[in-house]
Design a protein around this motif. Structure first.
Motif, short mmCIF file in Angstrom:
data_model
loop_
_atom_site.label_atom_id
_atom_site.label_comp_id
_atom_site.label_asym_id
_atom_site.label_seq_id
_atom_site.Cartn_x
_atom_site.Cartn_y
_atom_site.Cartn_z
N GLN A 65 11.13 16.05 17.14
CA GLN A 65 9.78 16.51 16.85
C GLN A 65 9.49 16.43 15.36
N ARG A 66 10.50 16.66 14.51
CA ARG A 66 10.31 16.54 13.07
C ARG A 66 10.00 15.09 12.68
N MET A 67 10.69 14.14 13.30
CA MET A 67 10.42 12.73 13.02
C MET A 67 9.00 12.37 13.45
N LEU A 68 8.55 12.95 14.56
CA LEU A 68 7.18 12.71 15.00
C LEU A 68 6.19 13.27 13.99
N SER A 69 6.42 14.48 13.52
CA SER A 69 5.49 15.08 12.56
C SER A 69 5.41 14.26 11.28
N GLU A 70 6.54 13.75 10.82
CA GLU A 70 6.54 12.92 9.61
C GLU A 70 5.78 11.61 9.85
N ALA A 71 5.93 11.05 11.05
CA ALA A 71 5.24 9.80 11.37
C ALA A 71 3.73 10.01 11.46
N ILE A 72 3.30 11.14 12.03
CA ILE A 72 1.87 11.43 12.10
C ILE A 72 1.31 11.61 10.70
N GLY A 73 2.03 12.36 9.86
CA GLY A 73 1.58 12.55 8.49
C GLY A 73 1.45 11.23 7.74
N LYS A 74 2.43 10.36 7.93
CA LYS A 74 2.40 9.05 7.28
C LYS A 74 1.21 8.23 7.75
N ALA A 75 0.96 8.24 9.08
CA ALA A 75 -0.13 7.45 9.64
C ALA A 75 -1.50 7.96 9.17
N LEU A 76 -1.60 9.28 8.95
CA LEU A 76 -2.87 9.88 8.54
C LEU A 76 -2.96 10.06 7.03
N ASN A 77 -1.89 9.69 6.32
CA ASN A 77 -1.83 9.89 4.87
C ASN A 77 -2.03 11.36 4.52
N ARG A 78 -1.30 12.20 5.24
CA ARG A 78 -1.35 13.64 5.04
C ARG A 78 0.07 14.19 4.95
N PRO A 79 0.28 15.29 4.26
CA PRO A 79 1.61 15.90 4.23
C PRO A 79 1.99 16.46 5.60
N ALA A 80 3.28 16.60 5.81
CA ALA A 80 3.79 17.19 7.06
C ALA A 80 4.78 18.28 6.71
N ALA A 81 4.28 19.27 5.97
CA ALA A 81 5.17 20.26 5.37
C ALA A 81 5.00 21.67 5.92
N VAL A 82 3.98 21.90 6.75
CA VAL A 82 3.72 23.26 7.24
C VAL A 82 4.30 23.40 8.65
N THR A 83 5.32 24.22 8.79
CA THR A 83 5.98 24.41 10.08
C THR A 83 5.16 25.35 10.97
N MET A 84 4.98 24.95 12.22
CA MET A 84 4.36 25.82 13.21
C MET A 84 5.45 26.67 13.82
N PRO A 85 5.48 27.98 13.55
CA PRO A 85 6.59 28.80 14.04
C PRO A 85 6.57 28.98 15.56
N ALA A 86 7.76 29.04 16.13
CA ALA A 86 7.89 29.15 17.58
C ALA A 86 7.23 30.41 18.11
N PHE A 87 7.36 31.53 17.38
CA PHE A 87 6.82 32.79 17.90
C PHE A 87 5.31 32.72 18.07
N LEU A 88 4.64 31.97 17.18
CA LEU A 88 3.19 31.87 17.26
C LEU A 88 2.78 31.07 18.50
N LEU A 89 3.49 29.98 18.78
CA LEU A 89 3.20 29.19 19.97
C LEU A 89 3.45 29.99 21.24
N LYS A 90 4.51 30.78 21.24
CA LYS A 90 4.81 31.61 22.40
C LYS A 90 3.72 32.66 22.60
N LEU A 91 3.17 33.15 21.50
CA LEU A 91 2.09 34.14 21.58
C LEU A 91 0.82 33.51 22.14
N ILE A 92 0.54 32.28 21.72
CA ILE A 92 -0.69 31.60 22.14
C ILE A 92 -0.58 31.08 23.58
N LEU A 93 0.53 30.44 23.90
CA LEU A 93 0.67 29.74 25.19
C LEU A 93 1.48 30.52 26.22
N GLY A 94 2.22 31.50 25.78
CA GLY A 94 3.20 32.12 26.66
C GLY A 94 4.54 31.45 26.46
#
Length: 311
Positions: free
Chosen positions: A242-271
């Motif tokens: 998933q980290r390699m994917l995030s870096e590839a998306i950032g590269k393709a969009l010319n954007r940084p890929a430095a902000v981690t989405m924490p697991a606890f927040l996703l669990k809170l949002i999605l279950g």
């Protein structure tokens, strides 16, 4: 040639129908309402509702591609939603398989959607990817370890009547399909547009993916090779985290890929269950049977795939 598609108003289905219409094929689309089918495709396809589907419609076709199923990631999972996700796939497949079984030797081939989730979630490694999972990997369908594997086990089992009757059945075990027009990629890109993109959770989870162009090409390839049947992993041969994917998306969009989405927040949002199954864990699927059959991916690497998709 006449071809039948169910689930044609979804991401893969729309692209597939448009592709075949451009090739001058006659396409019948099976769906819940004629109005919705015509809203998407106009009068360019024959619209048939599930309650009006007959063996004669299928018998006249070269192939049936069954992509029917409720969107797995569009709503938070609860008992009712999970039941809808499962039944929408199993019931559609069971109906198609039953009608094809009744046709016997006169039945067209069935290319049935499936998923790499059948293999279960793999333990993450912090120094690379877990072992590759291919079509020879042993399944645990007697006691599926998670909801995604349960879905796919029951989904594929629903096609058994057609197989028993001698119908050629191919299971399309899709990885995450990447496309500009929708699906997972459009959601994953949003944080990057606000300079908030980056890895999800640990970033070490394996991520099986495939460009939608290669999905369509794989379907054409499998249709054109009638000796091929059974399961096929429709996933790019390049294994990534998933980290390699995030870096590839950032590269393709010319954007940084430095902000981690924490697991606890996703669990809170999605279950917790939905977050774990769809984002925080994964599978390292490998398309062994497609490659051995001679299929060549046009976009085997994530950087090239994203450059093409997002150009």
């Amino acid at each position: 040639m006449h071809r039948v598609v169910t689930g044609a108003t979804g991401l893969i289905g729309k692209r597939l129908v448009e592709h075949w219409l451009n090739q001058q094929h006659t396409v019948t689309v099976i769906g819940r309402t004629q109005q919705h089918i015509e809203e998407v495709f106009g009068q360019r396809v024959q619209a048939v509702t599930w309650d009006r589907l007959t063996p004669a419609i299928l018998q006249s076709a070269e192939v049936v591609v069954n992509l029917a199923g409720a969107n797995i990631g569009s709503k938070r999972w609860n008992a009712e939603r999970k039941k809808e996700i499962l039944q929408s796939r199993v019931e559609a497949t069971r109906k198609i398989a039953g009608l094809l079984a009744g046709l016997g030797a006169h039945a067209p081939a069935l290319l049935n959607a499936s998923g790499v989730g059948v293999y279960g979630l793999q333990t993450q490694l912090y120094d690379g990817l877990p072992p590759r999972l291919d079509e020879s990997t042993r399944l645990n369908c007697d006691a599926p370890p998670d909801f995604l594997s349960q879905i796919v086990c029951e989904w594929e089992k629903a096609a058994q009547p057609a197989i028993a009757a001698g119908v050629r059945v191919v299971f399309l075990r899709f990885g995450v399909v990447l496309a500009k027009e929708g699906g997972a990629l459009s959601k994953m890109m949003q944080p990057y547009l606000f300079f908030l993109g980056g890895p999800i959770g640990t970033g070490h989870q394996p991520f099986s993916w495939v460009a939608i162009d290669d999905v369509i090409r794989a379907i054409d390839f499998l249709l054109a090779n009638p000796v091929l049947s059974g399961p096929f992993n429709v996933a790019a041969p390049e294994g990534i985290t998933q980290r390699m994917l995030s870096e590839a998306i950032g590269k393709a969009l010319n954007r940084p890929a430095a902000v981690t989405m924490p697991a606890f927040l996703l669990k809170l949002i999605l279950g917790e269950e939905m977050a774990q199954a769809l984002l925080l864990e994964g599978q390292h699927a490998y398309p062994r049977r497609l490659l051995e059959a001679g299929f060549k991916f046009e976009y085997p690497e994530i950087d090239g795939a994203l450059k093409h998709i997002l150009q």
